[in-house]
Design a protein around this motif. Structure first.
Motif, PDB file in Angstrom:
ATOM      1  N   GLY A   1      -0.924  -3.121  -9.041  1.00 30.53           N
ATOM      2  CA  GLY A   1      -0.739  -2.527 -10.488  1.00 30.53           C
ATOM      3  C   GLY A   1       0.301  -1.798 -10.454  1.00 30.53           C
ATOM      4  N   SER A   2       0.341  -1.004 -11.681  1.00 33.22           N
ATOM      5  CA  SER A   2       1.458  -0.267 -12.249  1.00 33.22           C
ATOM      6  C   SER A   2       1.394   1.150 -11.365  1.00 33.22           C
ATOM      7  CB  SER A   2       1.068  -0.206 -13.706  1.00 33.22           C
ATOM      8  OG  SER A   2       2.187   0.735 -14.093  1.00 33.22           O
ATOM      9  N   ILE A   3       2.458   1.657 -11.282  1.00 28.82           N
ATOM     10  CA  ILE A   3       2.631   3.018 -10.395  1.00 28.82           C
ATOM     11  C   ILE A   3       4.079   3.682 -10.944  1.00 28.82           C
ATOM     12  CG2 ILE A   3       4.054   1.934  -8.744  1.00 28.82           C
ATOM     13  CD1 ILE A   3       2.629   3.974  -6.701  1.00 28.82           C
ATOM     14  N   THR A   4       3.696   4.819 -11.195  1.00 28.73           N
ATOM     15  CA  THR A   4       5.041   5.594 -11.781  1.00 28.73           C
ATOM     16  C   THR A   4       5.422   6.599 -10.717  1.00 28.73           C
ATOM     17  OG1 THR A   4       4.229   5.544 -14.074  1.00 28.73           O
ATOM     18  CG2 THR A   4       5.869   7.067 -13.539  1.00 28.73           C
ATOM     19  N   LEU A   5       6.744   6.429 -10.365  1.00 27.88           N
ATOM     20  CA  LEU A   5       7.169   7.320  -9.179  1.00 27.88           C
ATOM     21  C   LEU A   5       8.647   7.759  -9.969  1.00 27.88           C
ATOM     22  CD1 LEU A   5       6.979   4.652  -6.380  1.00 27.88           C
ATOM     23  CD2 LEU A   5       5.599   6.591  -6.604  1.00 27.88           C
ATOM     24  N   THR A   6       8.437   9.212  -9.799  1.00 29.03           N
ATOM     25  CA  THR A   6       9.428  10.025 -10.348  1.00 29.03           C
ATOM     26  C   THR A   6       9.990   9.587 -11.721  1.00 29.03           C
ATOM     27  OG1 THR A   6      11.302   8.906  -9.373  1.00 29.03           O
ATOM     28  CG2 THR A   6      10.552  10.860  -8.053  1.00 29.03           C
ATOM     29  N   GLY A   7       9.004   9.412 -12.407  1.00 26.79           N
ATOM     30  CA  GLY A   7       9.146   9.037 -13.966  1.00 26.79           C
ATOM     31  C   GLY A   7       9.769   7.463 -14.141  1.00 26.79           C
TER      32      GLY A   7
ATOM     33  N   ASN B   1      12.999  -0.301   3.103  1.00 25.66           N
ATOM     34  CA  ASN B   1      11.429  -0.237   3.487  1.00 25.66           C
ATOM     35  C   ASN B   1      11.305   1.147   3.718  1.00 25.66           C
ATOM     36  OD1 ASN B   1      11.335  -3.125   4.028  1.00 25.66           O
ATOM     37  ND2 ASN B   1      12.941  -3.050   5.364  1.00 25.66           N
ATOM     38  N   ILE B   2      10.039   1.393   3.627  1.00 24.53           N
ATOM     39  CA  ILE B   2       9.629   2.768   4.497  1.00 24.53           C
ATOM     40  C   ILE B   2       8.804   2.177   5.781  1.00 24.53           C
ATOM     41  CG2 ILE B   2       8.045   4.680   4.346  1.00 24.53           C
ATOM     42  CD1 ILE B   2       8.335   4.796   1.268  1.00 24.53           C
ATOM     43  N   ASN B   3       9.304   2.726   6.731  1.00 28.47           N
ATOM     44  CA  ASN B   3       8.992   2.542   7.957  1.00 28.47           C
ATOM     45  C   ASN B   3       8.310   3.868   8.837  1.00 28.47           C
ATOM     46  OD1 ASN B   3       8.934  -0.328   8.238  1.00 28.47           O
ATOM     47  ND2 ASN B   3      11.183  -0.055   8.394  1.00 28.47           N
TER      48      ASN B   3
ATOM     49  N   LEU C   1      15.975   5.458  -5.930  1.00 28.79           N
ATOM     50  CA  LEU C   1      15.221   4.624  -5.118  1.00 28.79           C
ATOM     51  C   LEU C   1      14.638   5.662  -4.112  1.00 28.79           C
ATOM     52  CD1 LEU C   1      13.656   2.118  -4.132  1.00 28.79           C
ATOM     53  CD2 LEU C   1      15.884   1.685  -2.874  1.00 28.79           C
ATOM     54  N   ILE C   2      15.655   6.365  -3.401  1.00 30.84           N
ATOM     55  CA  ILE C   2      15.212   7.577  -2.634  1.00 30.84           C
ATOM     56  C   ILE C   2      14.167   8.422  -3.048  1.00 30.84           C
ATOM     57  CG2 ILE C   2      16.275   9.573  -1.042  1.00 30.84           C
ATOM     58  CD1 ILE C   2      18.806   7.929  -0.797  1.00 30.84           C
ATOM     59  N   LYS C   3      14.414   8.945  -4.350  1.00 26.15           N
ATOM     60  CA  LYS C   3      13.397   9.983  -4.502  1.00 26.15           C
ATOM     61  C   LYS C   3      12.195   9.238  -4.852  1.00 26.15           C
ATOM     62  CE  LYS C   3      16.865  12.828  -7.007  1.00 26.15           C
ATOM     63  NZ  LYS C   3      17.390  13.111  -8.509  1.00 26.15           N
ATOM     64  N   MET C   4      12.104   8.063  -5.198  1.00 25.26           N
ATOM     65  CA  MET C   4      10.815   7.153  -5.672  1.00 25.26           C
ATOM     66  C   MET C   4      10.189   7.024  -4.236  1.00 25.26           C
ATOM     67  SD  MET C   4      12.122   4.303  -8.065  1.00 25.26           S
ATOM     68  CE  MET C   4      10.389   3.517  -8.707  1.00 25.26           C
ATOM     69  N   ALA C   5      11.000   6.578  -3.213  1.00 23.56           N
ATOM     70  CA  ALA C   5      10.348   6.579  -1.767  1.00 23.56           C
ATOM     71  C   ALA C   5       9.698   7.908  -1.235  1.00 23.56           C
ATOM     72  CB  ALA C   5      11.397   5.866  -0.916  1.00 23.56           C
ATOM     73  N   GLN C   6      10.515   8.930  -1.399  1.00 21.84           N
ATOM     74  CA  GLN C   6      10.123  10.274  -1.080  1.00 21.84           C
ATOM     75  C   GLN C   6       8.510  10.397  -1.838  1.00 21.84           C
ATOM     76  OE1 GLN C   6      13.357  12.722  -2.032  1.00 21.84           O
ATOM     77  NE2 GLN C   6      14.078  12.772  -0.013  1.00 21.84           N
ATOM     78  N   GLU C   7       8.660  10.493  -3.185  1.00 23.54           N
ATOM     79  CA  GLU C   7       7.273  10.679  -3.789  1.00 23.54           C
ATOM     80  C   GLU C   7       6.188   9.567  -3.437  1.00 23.54           C
ATOM     81  OE1 GLU C   7       5.395  10.468  -8.149  1.00 23.54           O
ATOM     82  OE2 GLU C   7       7.535  11.147  -8.109  1.00 23.54           O
ATOM     83  N   PHE C   8       6.470   8.444  -3.293  1.00 18.91           N
ATOM     84  CA  PHE C   8       5.519   7.272  -2.581  1.00 18.91           C
ATOM     85  C   PHE C   8       5.016   7.668  -1.474  1.00 18.91           C
ATOM     86  CE2 PHE C   8       4.187   3.724  -0.392  1.00 18.91           C
ATOM     87  CZ  PHE C   8       3.548   3.113  -1.026  1.00 18.91           C
ATOM     88  N   TYR C   9       5.879   8.307  -0.426  1.00 20.98           N
ATOM     89  CA  TYR C   9       5.558   8.602   0.884  1.00 20.98           C
ATOM     90  C   TYR C   9       4.412   9.911   0.775  1.00 20.98           C
ATOM     91  CZ  TYR C   9       5.156   8.834   5.819  1.00 20.98           C
ATOM     92  OH  TYR C   9       4.649   8.901   7.077  1.00 20.98           O
TER      93      TYR C   9
END
Length: 163
Positions: free
Chosen positions: A34-40, A137-139, A77-85
């Motif tokens: 579903g929906s997710i908000t990452l770095t706004g 990818n986040i690996n 995308l990098i900021k989103m990946a950092q917040e996701f992780y």
């Protein structure tokens, strides 16, 4: 000034600790479709799938697939990946900008890494689609190699037509 009694101390401690606990639990919440908000930026968790990688047969890798808006650029995308992780440590993820062929991509990945012979063969999505929409990818890499997480980029060429 009268000292606080034990029940009042517990209530005060609980009042101070609950907001902190709530923030921790919000970050530790399971990742759901579903929906997710990452770095706004609003994105969508399309789903997840697991593979047993050929090179690491003792491991199972579970990927969450996140679809981000088509206009997301590398820095965002990098900021989103950092917040996701940060929210979901030790979680592998694939970031795409289109959901049209995600099931086919996941099914092909499962087939390519299947050693049981039970996974049905599926054609790989057109390489143009993968190049245009697989953003990264986040690996965590192999447990045996002890590597840190990383966001790996793709061969995306933003000058190509979306297919």
């Amino acid at each position: 000034m009268k000292p606080l009694n034990a029940p009042r101390r517990l209530i005060c401690l609980a009042a101070l600790a609950l907001p902190l606990l709530g923030a921790h639990l919000a970050n530790a919440a399971p990742l759901v479709k579903g929906s997710i908000t990452l770095t706004g930026v609003k994105a969508t968790v399309w789903g997840e799938y697991s593979i047993t990688p050929m090179l690491f047969p003792g491991e199972e890798w579970r990927f969450h697939v996140v679809v981000v808006p088509k206009d997301v650029r590398q820095g965002t995308l990098i900021k989103m990946a950092q917040e996701f992780y940060a929210r979901h440590p030790n979680t592998r993820a694939r970031f795409f900008s289109d959901a049209a062929h995600l099931k086919q991509y996941a099914d092909r990945d499962r087939f390519m890494n299947d050693k049981t012979g039970k996974v049905k063969e599926v054609a790989f999505p057109k390489s143009e689609w993968v190049q245009n929409h697989l953003l990264g990818n986040i690996n965590n890499r192999s447990k045996d190699n002890g590597r840190q997480w990383m966001l790996e980029g793709s061969c995306r060429d933003t000058g190509q037509n979306d297919t």
